[in-house]
Design a protein around this motif. Sequence first.
Motif, PDB file in Angstrom:
ATOM      1  N   GLY A 144       0.793  -1.238   0.000  1.00 37.59           N
ATOM      2  CA  GLY A 144       0.000   0.000   0.000  1.00 37.59           C
ATOM      3  C   GLY A 144       0.820   1.279   0.000  1.00 37.59           C
ATOM      4  O   GLY A 144       0.360   2.318   0.480  1.00 37.59           O
ATOM      5  N   VAL A 145       2.051   1.220  -0.491  1.00 37.35           N
ATOM      6  CA  VAL A 145       2.891   2.423  -0.545  1.00 37.35           C
ATOM      7  C   VAL A 145       2.569   3.205  -1.823  1.00 37.35           C
ATOM      8  O   VAL A 145       2.445   2.607  -2.896  1.00 37.35           O
ATOM      9  N   GLY A 146       2.398   4.532  -1.694  1.00 35.42           N
ATOM     10  CA  GLY A 146       2.100   5.369  -2.862  1.00 35.42           C
ATOM     11  C   GLY A 146       3.373   5.735  -3.601  1.00 35.42           C
ATOM     12  O   GLY A 146       4.235   6.395  -3.041  1.00 35.42           O
ATOM     13  N   LEU A 147       3.500   5.305  -4.859  1.00 35.07           N
ATOM     14  CA  LEU A 147       4.681   5.661  -5.651  1.00 35.07           C
ATOM     15  C   LEU A 147       4.235   6.500  -6.845  1.00 35.07           C
ATOM     16  O   LEU A 147       3.126   6.321  -7.354  1.00 35.07           O
ATOM     17  N   PRO A 148       5.095   7.427  -7.308  1.00 32.40           N
ATOM     18  CA  PRO A 148       4.647   8.368  -8.347  1.00 32.40           C
ATOM     19  C   PRO A 148       4.477   7.725  -9.733  1.00 32.40           C
ATOM     20  O   PRO A 148       5.286   6.906 -10.139  1.00 32.40           O
ATOM     21  N   TYR A 149       3.394   8.132 -10.426  1.00 34.26           N
ATOM     22  CA  TYR A 149       3.169   7.659 -11.800  1.00 34.26           C
ATOM     23  C   TYR A 149       4.016   8.478 -12.777  1.00 34.26           C
ATOM     24  O   TYR A 149       4.438   7.986 -13.799  1.00 34.26           O
ATOM     25  N   GLY A 150       4.192   9.768 -12.438  1.00 31.79           N
ATOM     26  CA  GLY A 150       5.022  10.626 -13.268  1.00 31.79           C
ATOM     27  C   GLY A 150       4.234  11.359 -14.332  1.00 31.79           C
ATOM     28  O   GLY A 150       3.103  11.006 -14.660  1.00 31.79           O
ATOM     29  N   LEU A 151       4.888  12.391 -14.863  1.00 36.94           N
ATOM     30  CA  LEU A 151       4.240  13.275 -15.832  1.00 36.94           C
ATOM     31  C   LEU A 151       3.891  12.535 -17.123  1.00 36.94           C
ATOM     32  O   LEU A 151       2.842  12.774 -17.729  1.00 36.94           O
ATOM     33  N   ILE A 152       4.761  11.626 -17.536  1.00 37.83           N
ATOM     34  CA  ILE A 152       4.538  10.932 -18.803  1.00 37.83           C
ATOM     35  C   ILE A 152       3.243  10.121 -18.736  1.00 37.83           C
ATOM     36  O   ILE A 152       2.390  10.188 -19.632  1.00 37.83           O
ATOM     37  N   ALA A 153       3.066   9.394 -17.633  1.00 37.14           N
ATOM     38  CA  ALA A 153       1.837   8.611 -17.464  1.00 37.14           C
ATOM     39  C   ALA A 153       0.618   9.533 -17.372  1.00 37.14           C
ATOM     40  O   ALA A 153      -0.452   9.229 -17.896  1.00 37.14           O
ATOM     41  N   GLU A 154       0.828  10.684 -16.691  1.00 38.62           N
ATOM     42  CA  GLU A 154      -0.276  11.652 -16.561  1.00 38.62           C
ATOM     43  C   GLU A 154      -0.733  12.126 -17.943  1.00 38.62           C
ATOM     44  O   GLU A 154      -1.914  12.174 -18.240  1.00 38.62           O
ATOM     45  N   ILE A 155       0.264  12.442 -18.779  1.00 37.84           N
ATOM     46  CA  ILE A 155      -0.052  12.946 -20.119  1.00 37.84           C
ATOM     47  C   ILE A 155      -0.702  11.850 -20.960  1.00 37.84           C
ATOM     48  O   ILE A 155      -1.702  12.074 -21.642  1.00 37.84           O
ATOM     49  N   LEU A 156      -0.141  10.647 -20.880  1.00 41.14           N
ATOM     50  CA  LEU A 156      -0.642   9.556 -21.723  1.00 41.14           C
ATOM     51  C   LEU A 156      -2.023   9.059 -21.304  1.00 41.14           C
ATOM     52  O   LEU A 156      -2.857   8.731 -22.150  1.00 41.14           O
ATOM     53  N   PHE A 157      -2.249   8.975 -20.029  1.00 44.92           N
ATOM     54  CA  PHE A 157      -3.462   8.307 -19.564  1.00 44.92           C
ATOM     55  C   PHE A 157      -4.552   9.233 -19.035  1.00 44.92           C
ATOM     56  O   PHE A 157      -5.581   8.782 -18.575  1.00 44.92           O
TER      57      PHE A 157
END
Lengths: 158, 497
Positions: A144-157
């Motif tokens: 259950g640790v929150g790890l970053p998706y990042g800007l690239i994933a944000e833009i793509l998805f």
Amino acid sequence: MNTVSVARWKAEIVGGALLAGVGGFFLVTAWRLPPPDEPGVPGPGSVPIALGLIILFCGLWVMVEAWLRGDRGGLELGGRKQAVALAGLVFATAFFEAAGFMLATFLFLSAGFVLLGDARWRRAIPAAAVVSSGLWLIFTKLLGVGLPYGLIAEILFR
Amino acid sequence: MDSWTFLLNGLWIALQPKNLLLCFIGCFWGSIVGVLPGLGPLAGMALLLPLTFTLDPAGAIIMLSGIFYGAMYGGSTTSILMRIPGEAASVVTCIDGYAMAQKGRAGAALSIAAIGSFVGGVFSVFGLMLLAPRLANAMLAIGPAAEFTILLAALAISIFAANGSVVKIIAMIALGLMLAMIGLDPLTATPRFTFGSLQLSDGLSFAAMAIGLFGVSEILMSFSQGLTERPKAPRLAEMLPTKREVKEAAMPTVRGSFIGFIFGIVPGVGHIVSTFASYAVEKALSRKPEEFGKGAVAGVAGPETANNATTGAAMIPLLVLGIPAIPVTAVLLSALTIHGIQPGPMLIAQHPQIFWGLIASMLIGNLMLVVLNLPLVSLFVSMLRLPYGYLAPTVLLICIIGVYSIKASAFDLSVMVAFGILGYGLRLLSFDIAPLLLAFVLGDRLEVNFRRALTISEGEYAIFLKGPAAQLAAAMAVAVMIGVIALKWRQKRAARA
């Protein structure tokens, strides 16, 4: 492995000077803190001033001792592997949020396996992909640790 | 209720399926980090510290202490098979453990080490159970002046326990204390050394510092210590010691338990001193001292028992006084504080489920480790065959995840990297970084008690000698200082000779 070496006495003098510098810096900064409300009772700057003085004194002592002892023996500062590991760590932490966990760690591991483990790219890339994905699953889904998706994933998805 | 009733309640807590699983995870991970050269219990605990945030406090401390004594067990494996101490406390085991392995008795050496560790661990747990509540009652009577003096004495003891020149150790203590001052002043809320940064107002993250100083720097240091030997795991059938070996190990195991426990209670002394002391005692008492260094069973049984007996005893200063005697217990202190629990004399009364649950889990964990370590020795050995170039980036990645998962803070990652570089530099220059971390943990309490005591006395320094508790603490501190000076002087003289 090519390593960078310096004479121990020189390294000790530089280390002592840095320590003294840190002590001096804290001393000066602590001096500017507000004075105690009541005379005789220590305020927010009192303990840091004393500590700054101790660090400054110890730094100077280390320098003088190194100078007097004059140890000509070599001190290995590190080689290619330490430099690669450090550079990779700086890169991975700097781009951890922006690039996201998967991309940052995949690049970090691939490069690490090749440059530190002397692996071939065709072996390092799948290994890095497996380790990154495995760690992602263990930490996010299982623990259950929150790890970053990042800007690239944000833009793509999104 | 008496101690035994409390222990039964603790056993009930520790035997909850979730806590059993956490104990197992801790022991298993501890064995791994103990086995792997370059990773010790501190890095292993610091790495899993963030994961405990989602657990209840009892579960968190059960898992973390499992890592602690698991690493002590694991450390002996590489010492015996490869002559490489998995962690610093296993250095002594290298001498006769490896010699036994060379004679084809590696399995027996591993078994003797595991059984000795079990006996030492259980002995120290009973000692902890009997001694801690009594000490806690005595500690309730002390005020800020005496507490300050005791904390100061604990730091003074770390001067003796640490390696290197006294000036360098004092510098590390002062630096650790100074780093603890970063953030808001606890008494006046004045920002100190924050330079307008909001992140620094909260102070430096302990986990980021600990992982950087010990985890990252350890990996960087390990590149210079190439591992070339390919260890061979003994078969299960070879693990049984002979009757003669059992007889030779019996008394050293008993003596190691006492020695380890006594050294463990003293803050700052820790495992290295207790294992060396046990080895010295066994050699002195042996009828065949010439066998030491050539595969003496007592040279493995005594130090390994003392090593684990110290682990349980080291919990006493932490749980009763709130003083982390060694850096590893500083991580435990940090975990408890994060969960809103302040270790100290009130811990046993206010949170009996944590104290007694931990004691019971240590009993179960020690048994678990014997069962785990002997059959799984081949698995741990196979890990040593992994190329370090693959292992190092993976461990560094776990360091990053560990720090990031605490507050999802990129700033903390920078702190980790900075302290990794600092730790590497300091270790190259022969500065011992353990006192830095100890001082960082104690810094806040040390300053607050010092200032509170002087506020109460309106600036009169005589308060540090007023009342029986303060006088006793001061006498203890003076005795410690004299002892430290004498021992350091002897060490220096011995080094010159």
